[in-house]
Design a protein around this motif. Structure first.
Motif, PDB file in Angstrom:
ATOM      1  N   UNK A   1       0.802  -1.156  -0.050  1.00 18.12           N
ATOM      2  CA  UNK A   1       0.033  -0.132   0.007  1.00 18.12           C
ATOM      3  C   UNK A   1       0.824   1.352   0.102  1.00 18.12           C
ATOM      4  N   UNK A   2       0.651   2.269  -0.905  1.00 16.00           N
ATOM      5  CA  UNK A   2       1.199   3.566  -0.956  1.00 16.00           C
ATOM      6  C   UNK A   2       0.523   4.680  -0.812  1.00 16.00           C
ATOM      7  N   UNK A   3       0.861   5.515   0.203  1.00 14.50           N
ATOM      8  CA  UNK A   3      -0.164   6.568   0.517  1.00 14.50           C
ATOM      9  C   UNK A   3       0.207   7.715  -0.831  1.00 14.50           C
ATOM     10  N   UNK A   4      -0.889   8.349  -0.942  1.00 14.52           N
ATOM     11  CA  UNK A   4      -0.820   9.377  -1.872  1.00 14.52           C
ATOM     12  C   UNK A   4      -0.710  10.874  -1.417  1.00 14.52           C
TER      13      UNK A   4
ATOM     14  N   UNK B   1      -7.461  11.254   2.640  1.00 10.08           N
ATOM     15  CA  UNK B   1      -6.443  10.517   2.517  1.00 10.08           C
ATOM     16  C   UNK B   1      -6.387   9.320   1.690  1.00 10.08           C
ATOM     17  N   UNK B   2      -5.786   9.152   0.555  1.00 10.82           N
ATOM     18  CA  UNK B   2      -5.838   8.148  -0.467  1.00 10.82           C
ATOM     19  C   UNK B   2      -4.614   7.317  -0.576  1.00 10.82           C
ATOM     20  N   UNK B   3      -4.849   6.208  -1.136  1.00  9.17           N
ATOM     21  CA  UNK B   3      -3.612   5.275  -1.375  1.00  9.17           C
ATOM     22  C   UNK B   3      -3.969   4.496  -2.703  1.00  9.17           C
ATOM     23  N   UNK B   4      -2.849   4.005  -3.091  1.00  6.50           N
ATOM     24  CA  UNK B   4      -2.767   2.712  -4.240  1.00  6.50           C
ATOM     25  C   UNK B   4      -2.323   1.568  -3.365  1.00  6.50           C
ATOM     26  N   UNK B   5      -2.661   0.230  -4.098  1.00 11.33           N
ATOM     27  CA  UNK B   5      -2.170  -0.895  -3.431  1.00 11.33           C
ATOM     28  C   UNK B   5      -2.156  -1.938  -4.669  1.00 11.33           C
ATOM     29  N   UNK B   6      -1.341  -3.123  -4.107  1.00  9.92           N
ATOM     30  CA  UNK B   6      -0.891  -3.950  -5.261  1.00  9.92           C
ATOM     31  C   UNK B   6      -0.630  -5.347  -4.223  1.00  9.92           C
TER      32      UNK B   6
ATOM     33  N   UNK C   1       4.944  20.824   6.861  1.00 13.63           N
ATOM     34  CA  UNK C   1       4.682  19.181   6.028  1.00 13.63           C
ATOM     35  C   UNK C   1       4.390  18.283   7.246  1.00 13.63           C
ATOM     36  N   UNK C   2       3.287  17.580   7.035  1.00 10.97           N
ATOM     37  CA  UNK C   2       3.048  16.428   7.961  1.00 10.97           C
ATOM     38  C   UNK C   2       2.952  15.271   7.348  1.00 10.97           C
ATOM     39  N   UNK C   3       3.605  14.253   8.252  1.00 12.25           N
ATOM     40  CA  UNK C   3       3.511  12.848   7.447  1.00 12.25           C
ATOM     41  C   UNK C   3       2.179  12.106   7.433  1.00 12.25           C
ATOM     42  N   UNK C   4       2.022  11.280   6.552  1.00 11.44           N
ATOM     43  CA  UNK C   4       0.754  10.478   6.304  1.00 11.44           C
ATOM     44  C   UNK C   4       1.329   9.078   6.693  1.00 11.44           C
ATOM     45  N   UNK C   5       0.678   8.554   7.777  1.00 12.80           N
ATOM     46  CA  UNK C   5       0.930   7.279   8.243  1.00 12.80           C
ATOM     47  C   UNK C   5      -0.186   6.517   7.947  1.00 12.80           C
TER      48      UNK C   5
ATOM     49  N   UNK D   1       4.010   2.412   2.319  1.00 12.31           N
ATOM     50  CA  UNK D   1       5.057   3.567   2.032  1.00 12.31           C
ATOM     51  C   UNK D   1       4.275   4.817   2.301  1.00 12.31           C
ATOM     52  N   UNK D   2       4.671   5.404   3.092  1.00  9.82           N
ATOM     53  CA  UNK D   2       4.078   6.673   3.539  1.00  9.82           C
ATOM     54  C   UNK D   2       4.462   7.997   2.610  1.00  9.82           C
ATOM     55  N   UNK D   3       3.850   9.122   2.970  1.00 11.98           N
ATOM     56  CA  UNK D   3       4.235  10.159   2.142  1.00 11.98           C
ATOM     57  C   UNK D   3       3.589  11.503   3.235  1.00 11.98           C
ATOM     58  N   UNK D   4       3.224  12.615   2.756  1.00  8.86           N
ATOM     59  CA  UNK D   4       3.162  13.781   3.392  1.00  8.86           C
ATOM     60  C   UNK D   4       1.893  14.602   2.946  1.00  8.86           C
ATOM     61  N   UNK D   5       1.434  15.110   3.876  1.00  9.16           N
ATOM     62  CA  UNK D   5       0.356  16.292   3.734  1.00  9.16           C
ATOM     63  C   UNK D   5       0.936  17.660   3.752  1.00  9.16           C
ATOM     64  N   UNK D   6       0.996  18.589   2.905  1.00  8.17           N
ATOM     65  CA  UNK D   6       1.578  19.622   3.021  1.00  8.17           C
ATOM     66  C   UNK D   6       0.416  20.775   3.254  1.00  8.17           C
ATOM     67  N   UNK D   7       0.643  21.568   4.158  1.00 10.77           N
ATOM     68  CA  UNK D   7      -0.363  22.825   4.447  1.00 10.77           C
ATOM     69  C   UNK D   7       0.390  24.128   3.733  1.00 10.77           C
ATOM     70  N   UNK D   8      -0.287  24.517   2.902  1.00 11.29           N
ATOM     71  CA  UNK D   8       0.500  25.833   2.164  1.00 11.29           C
ATOM     72  C   UNK D   8      -0.275  27.179   2.708  1.00 11.29           C
ATOM     73  N   UNK D   9       0.579  28.479   2.776  1.00 14.19           N
ATOM     74  CA  UNK D   9       0.031  29.574   2.976  1.00 14.19           C
ATOM     75  C   UNK D   9      -1.110  29.885   2.726  1.00 14.19           C
ATOM     76  N   UNK D  10      -1.950  30.716   3.383  1.00 12.45           N
ATOM     77  CA  UNK D  10      -3.136  31.520   2.688  1.00 12.45           C
ATOM     78  C   UNK D  10      -2.778  32.578   2.142  1.00 12.45           C
ATOM     79  N   UNK D  11      -3.457  33.031   1.065  1.00 10.52           N
ATOM     80  CA  UNK D  11      -3.125  34.266   0.212  1.00 10.52           C
ATOM     81  C   UNK D  11      -3.922  35.363   0.464  1.00 10.52           C
TER      82      UNK D  11
END
Length: 539
Positions: free
Chosen positions: A85-88, A101-106, A131-135, A150-160
């Motif tokens: 399973x790989x997180x997106x 939070x989504x993922x792909x699998x095989x 940047x926050x880890x997705x577990x 396989x994990x990845x991250x959630x990124x929070x970007x600044x408000x404009x």
């Protein structure tokens, strides 16, 4: 028999060997043992613990034998298969809700579906920009699978945010820098979330440090406050137009000029020094120079020259960055009289009682364009008007208020008795009494002396700027001057080679019929061949 394998969704158990028959086969009988139908008691990892099967006999002699037991049974197990399973990766703008939070699998075994996977991913906690880890969170796939995550991250970007209204000073005095005062930092537009602490500030600078109008100002907006890191500006650039005015300088020490000089016909005043400045920035030392120019008197005349004025000018690479409250220079000054040398003509003779006689002289020392037109009055002599030699004095001769007159030598004037008519002379001397003509009665020595003096003096002063006073013999006058007694002009020929064009400013020729000499007052200039115009006053 393989007693362990990985889950594959079936109960199949792979046979390794059929086994071996024990003793009991007779002679050369052909009998073989075979194992068939091997399978786990369950396809699932959790319950699969036994493998069963059936032995069978084969071969040509198999019908002559039977097995004591045809049942095969052995312990066995099934192990979980790996599910990858790989997180997106995900992102969101500060203040917004988290995305799913989504993922792909095989690795799902055939026949299994995604429903075999249960639970959900999770992320590291926090809502500020970062940047926050997705577990793996609670994600599972049952006992038949082992999840490889396989994990990845959630990124929070600044408000404009937007900002408006920043301002800077429109003008300041030159100081050698590009700094400029910010008068307003501007205002943040809509978009700040809740009670977040966010403020805006502006920094700016001139594009050039030199004094000028219409200089571009470049600047940058930036955010501050506890929550500033969660925001960014849509456009942080600032621009404006402003002015840098020249810095005013003072005169530390004024320029110096020659405050007293002799009259020279001009208003020029000689400069001694330019002076010194006060207020130049240290960084501009040597790049700004004070120059005192156009120093002159208020008048070229002695009586009126009381003030010297001039103009300060700034030069140098940094001169345009400075100014002065006044560029005018002024001081008191004095012009003293020049000396005009007066040289009486030698060998002059005057007849006793001759009231219109003027003593001839040559002036020298004129300044500029000055000349004989400034003269008035005339020379005089000491003593009585009786025959004899008299010392010549300045008399009432004047050249105006710009000159002091000085006699260059103590010349003398010969005063002679007036010649009497022939009849009277004959009676006194015992003559015949016959009346002689005027030309015969003129004393020869006087006529000759006068004519020679005329020629000698004119020839010696030819092509010089001098005033000449001489006697003109009527016999030397050109014919067209015979009636020139009304201030007109004509040609007076002196001798045989020198000619003057004359004008009579004081009444023209004066005839004295009892005098062998013909007096005339004229202002003349040389027109003779070979010479430039030379002013002369002739009598």
């Amino acid at each position: 028999m393989t007693t362990s394998r990985v889950y594959d969704g079936t109960t199949a158990a792979a046979k390794l060997t059929d086994g071996v028959l024990g003793a009991g086969v007779i002679g050369g009988d052909s009998v073989t043992l075979g194992l068939t139908g091997t399978a786990y008691n369950s396809q699932d990892v959790a319950t699969a613990n036994t493998i069963t099967g059936t032995y069978v006999l084969g071969g040509a002699s198999a019908g002559n034998y039977q097995l004591a037991s045809s049942v095969f049974s052995a312990a066995g197990n099934i192990t979980p298969v790996t599910l990858t399973i790989t997180a997106s990766a995900q992102s969101k703008v500060y203040g917004n809700a988290d995305p799913a939070l989504s993922y792909t699998y095989s690795g799902l075994v055939s026949g299994d579906t995604a429903s075999a996977i249960t639970g959900s991913l999770a992320r590291e906690g926090g809502e500020n920009v970062g940047v926050y880890a997705i577990n793996k969170g609670s994600l599972a796939a049952g006992s038949n699978y082992t999840i490889s995550y396989t994990g990845t991250n959630l990124t929070i970007t600044p408000a404009i945010l937007t900002v408006t209204g920043g301002t800077v000073q429109t003008s300041r005095i030159y100081d050698g820098s590009t700094k400029i005062l910010v008068t307003s930092n501007g205002t943040v537009g809509a978009g700040v979330i809740g009670a977040d602490d966010v403020a805006v500030s502006l920094t700016a600078a001139y594009a050039s440090a030199n004094a000028a109008a219409g200089i571009k100002v470049n600047g940058t907006y930036s955010l501050s406050g506890a929550s500033a890191g969660n925001y960014m500006l849509s456009d942080s650039a600032f621009s404006a137009i402003a002015t840098i005015t020249p810095k005013q300088l003072n005169i530390l020490s004024p320029g110096q000029v020659v405050t007293e000089r002799e009259y020279d016909g001009t208003v020029l005043a000689a400069k001694l020094s330019d002076g010194a400045l006060d207020g130049v920035l240290a960084s501009d030392f040597g790049r700004v120079v004070l120059d005192l120019t156009d120093t002159r008197y208020n008048s070229a005349n002695v009586a009126e020259a009381t003030t010297i004025s001039g103009r300060y000018v700034l030069h140098g690479a940094a001169a345009s960055n400075y100014t002065m409250s006044s560029f005018d220079f002024r001081t008191s000054g004095e012009i003293i009289k020049a000396t005009l040398a007066v040289s009486p003509v030698a060998g002059q003779t005057r007849i006793v009682g001759q009231s219109d006689y003027e003593i001839a002289f040559t002036p020298s020392g004129w300044k500029g364009d000055d000349g004989v037109s400034l003269l008035s009055g005339g020379l005089s002599f000491e003593g009585s008007d009786a025959p004899g030699n008299r010392f010549i004095t300045l008399g009432n001769l004047s050249a105006g208020g710009n000159y002091d007159l000085r006699l260059t030598s103590g010349g003398t004037l010969a005063i002679v008795a007036k010649a009497e008519e022939g009849g009277k002379d004959s009676e006194n001397k015992g003559g015949t009494g016959t009346k002689e003509s005027t030309s015969e009665k003129r004393p020869a020595e006087v006529a000759v002396a006068t004519e020679r003096a005329q020629r000698a003096h004119v020839q010696s002063t030819h092509n010089t700027d001098q005033v000449v006073y001489v006697w003109v013999d009527p016999s030397l006058l050109a014919p067209d001057d015979a009636d020139n007694n009304d201030g007109g002009t004509g040609i007076v020929t002196l001798g045989k080679s020198i000619a003057y064009r004359c004008s009579s400013p004081s009444g023209g020729m004066v005839a004295d019929k009892g005098n062998a000499l013909y007096p005339m007052v004229s202002v003349c200039e040389v027109v003779a061949e070979g010479g430039s115009a030379t002013s002369a006053r002739m009598r």
